[in-house]
Scaffold this motif. Structure first.
Motif, mmCIF file in Angstrom:
data_model
loop_
_atom_site.group_PDB
_atom_site.id
_atom_site.type_symbol
_atom_site.label_atom_id
_atom_site.label_comp_id
_atom_site.label_asym_id
_atom_site.label_seq_id
_atom_site.Cartn_x
_atom_site.Cartn_y
_atom_site.Cartn_z
ATOM 1 N N ARG A 158 5.548 -6.757 5.209
ATOM 2 C CA ARG A 158 6.296 -7.282 4.066
ATOM 3 C C ARG A 158 6.130 -8.794 3.960
ATOM 4 O O ARG A 158 5.996 -9.344 2.859
ATOM 5 N N LYS A 159 6.144 -9.450 5.119
ATOM 6 C CA LYS A 159 5.959 -10.908 5.127
ATOM 7 C C LYS A 159 4.561 -11.272 4.632
ATOM 8 O O LYS A 159 4.389 -12.256 3.891
ATOM 9 N N GLU A 160 3.576 -10.493 5.016
ATOM 10 C CA GLU A 160 2.213 -10.729 4.562
ATOM 11 C C GLU A 160 2.121 -10.598 3.043
ATOM 12 O O GLU A 160 1.464 -11.406 2.372
ATOM 13 N N CYS A 161 2.790 -9.576 2.489
ATOM 14 C CA CYS A 161 2.807 -9.413 1.032
ATOM 15 C C CYS A 161 3.484 -10.607 0.363
ATOM 16 O O CYS A 161 3.017 -11.116 -0.663
ATOM 17 N N GLU A 162 4.605 -11.018 0.926
ATOM 18 C CA GLU A 162 5.324 -12.162 0.372
ATOM 19 C C GLU A 162 4.436 -13.393 0.305
ATOM 20 O O GLU A 162 4.378 -14.091 -0.729
ATOM 21 N N GLU A 163 3.722 -13.670 1.385
ATOM 22 C CA GLU A 163 2.873 -14.857 1.435
ATOM 23 C C GLU A 163 1.705 -14.757 0.453
ATOM 24 O O GLU A 163 1.361 -15.731 -0.228
ATOM 25 N N ARG A 164 1.098 -13.571 0.356
ATOM 26 C CA ARG A 164 -0.059 -13.410 -0.533
ATOM 27 C C ARG A 164 0.338 -13.512 -2.001
ATOM 28 O O ARG A 164 -0.337 -14.185 -2.789
ATOM 29 N N ILE A 165 1.421 -12.831 -2.382
ATOM 30 C CA ILE A 165 1.837 -12.849 -3.781
ATOM 31 C C ILE A 165 2.308 -14.245 -4.176
ATOM 32 O O ILE A 165 1.988 -14.746 -5.259
ATOM 33 N N THR A 166 3.062 -14.890 -3.292
ATOM 34 C CA THR A 166 3.522 -16.250 -3.572
ATOM 35 C C THR A 166 2.348 -17.194 -3.754
ATOM 36 O O THR A 166 2.331 -18.027 -4.685
ATOM 37 N N GLY A 223 6.468 -5.400 -4.831
ATOM 38 C CA GLY A 223 6.778 -3.995 -4.616
ATOM 39 C C GLY A 223 5.531 -3.146 -4.482
ATOM 40 O O GLY A 223 5.443 -2.271 -3.606
ATOM 41 N N LYS A 224 4.528 -3.393 -5.340
ATOM 42 C CA LYS A 224 3.277 -2.636 -5.259
ATOM 43 C C LYS A 224 2.537 -2.922 -3.955
ATOM 44 O O LYS A 224 1.971 -2.022 -3.332
ATOM 45 N N CYS A 225 2.560 -4.184 -3.562
ATOM 46 C CA CYS A 225 1.871 -4.575 -2.327
ATOM 47 C C CYS A 225 2.507 -3.902 -1.112
ATOM 48 O O CYS A 225 1.815 -3.334 -0.271
ATOM 49 N N VAL A 226 3.836 -3.944 -1.042
ATOM 50 C CA VAL A 226 4.531 -3.340 0.099
ATOM 51 C C VAL A 226 4.313 -1.836 0.121
ATOM 52 O O VAL A 226 4.049 -1.247 1.184
ATOM 53 N N GLU A 227 4.391 -1.218 -1.052
ATOM 54 C CA GLU A 227 4.167 0.224 -1.115
ATOM 55 C C GLU A 227 2.771 0.589 -0.608
ATOM 56 O O GLU A 227 2.599 1.538 0.163
ATOM 57 N N HIS A 228 1.776 -0.197 -1.025
ATOM 58 C CA HIS A 228 0.392 0.039 -0.586
ATOM 59 C C HIS A 228 0.250 -0.138 0.927
ATOM 60 O O HIS A 228 -0.384 0.676 1.609
ATOM 61 N N LYS A 229 0.873 -1.192 1.462
ATOM 62 C CA LYS A 229 0.785 -1.461 2.902
ATOM 63 C C LYS A 229 1.445 -0.352 3.718
ATOM 64 O O LYS A 229 0.894 0.115 4.726
#
Length: 375
Positions: free
Chosen positions: A341-349, A23-29
């Protein structure tokens, strides 16, 4: 916290942590996403496509409405089905002569890049000569010529670049204000190295031969010939929003609802002077309908009034074209956001997976977490 299902690859027990970091990553992006400038760029892309399509129409109109020196318009985008760089249109006469044409509605600061692109496409057309004879014309090609068509304000620039590069292309120019087309010859600032003649006058004569048509009657008939646009409404390599204009053209209104039947779209595509075979028209229409649904411009319509409903409260052509443009831009913008969003998903995972590996090796990560910089 973002209510999103973590990917299966997220370590067991880390789901809540994933949701918070994601959530924080997507908000920042999304906060840093330049939506307005991206939208402006997309609308400019639509305009460029529109100008390109109009220029193709201007270029082929005389050969759709008549037969200058025996030449007729044969098809748009020859070799498109092979997925290779191709010209925008093909003209043909019964004597086995063909003209490949490329439309350039804008020319970059260095026109040499256009010439290089034309040379590449010329080589590809020559390499596929047999395919064109068998799959298009049904007869042998006796002579091939290559044309670049542009608006009158770019004519001198591209004609000079062609000459000085030693290329053999004929330049057509279109004056959209007066609906005229003619052959543009320019005098070079320097002569190319591949001329056979040595005397300046003879060199100019050789250039004249190179940059005018072998069939002299065609040069005369293209002397400010009257032209128009509206002949090339469906170009398979154009962006889908430009192709979907045919739905607006083919629509009708039932009970104040804009709608369209598949048969009407097929008829419009088939009659758009592109000479596509039936199976090609079917494929184009399939793609149009699928794309229209994807961007929420078309939907299935229950009942017997029409096959498809245009998703809009407007009914006029201009309003519907604006709705189409807006929906496509919104769809493209949302697609860009999905990529973030996909980029955030991949990085956090990946980060949580790395922490799991370190934890398995006994490294204490209780105070460590993915930095916001990684987002």
């Amino acid at each position: 916290m973002t209510n999103v299902d973590p990917p299966e690859s997220v370590p067991e027990g880390q789901e809540t942590k994933y949701r918070g970091l994601y959530g924080k990553c997507v908000e920042h992006k999304l906060e840093g996403f330049p939506e307005q400038s991206k939208s402006e760029t997309l609308r400019e892309e639509i305009n460029v496509q529109r100008q390109h399509r109009k220029l193709i129409s201007y270029s082929i109109f005389p050969f759709v409405q008549g037969r200058p020196a025996g030449y007729k318009f044969f098809t748009a985008e020859p070799l498109e089905e092979l997925g290779v760089p191709n010209f925008d249109f093909l003209l043909w006469n019964l004597d086995g002569k063909v003209i490949f044409g490329e439309a350039k509605s804008s020319v970059p600061a260095s026109a040499d890049t256009v010439v290089n692109q034309l040379e590449e496409r010329k080589e590809i057309a020559e390499d596929h000569k047999e395919h064109i004879e068998e799959e298009y014309l049904g007869s042998e090609i006796d002579h091939m010529e290559f044309v670049v068509s542009t608006y009158v304000n770019h004519g001198d620039k591209i004609a000079k670049a062609i000459i000085e590069e030693g290329a053999e292309f004929i330049t057509w120019v279109v004056d959209a204000h007066h609906d005229e087309l003619w052959i543009r010859q320019a005098r070079p600032t320097s002569f190319p190295d591949n001329l056979e003649a040595d005397d300046p006058d003879a060199m100019l004569q050789e250039l004249d031969r190179r940059h005018t048509h072998d069939v002299s009657a065609l040069n005369g008939e293209l002397d400010r010939v009257t032209t128009s646009f509206g002949q090339a409404d469906v170009l398979p390599t154009a962006i889908i929003v430009d192709q979907l204009r045919v739905v607006v053209q083919a629509r009708r209104v039932e009970g104040r609802h804009p709608c369209v039947d598949r048969a009407d779209i097929e008829s419009y595509v088939s009659n758009s002077s592109l000479n596509y075979p039936e199976e090609r028209v079917t494929g184009i229409v399939d793609n149009l309908i699928e794309a229209g649904k994807r961007i929420s411009f078309l939907s299935e319509w229950d009942g017997e009034r029409a096959d498809l409903k245009v998703v809009s409260n407007y009914t006029t052509k201009d309003d519907l074209e604006q709705v189409l443009e807006d929906k496509w831009v919104e769809w493209r913008i949302e697609d860009m956001k999905d990529d973030l969003r996909k980029e955030c998903e991949e990085r956090i995972t990946a980060e949580l997976g790395r922490q799991k590996q370190l934890s398995d090796f006994g490294v204490d990560l209780s105070e460590e977490g993915p930095s916001e910089k990684s987002c």
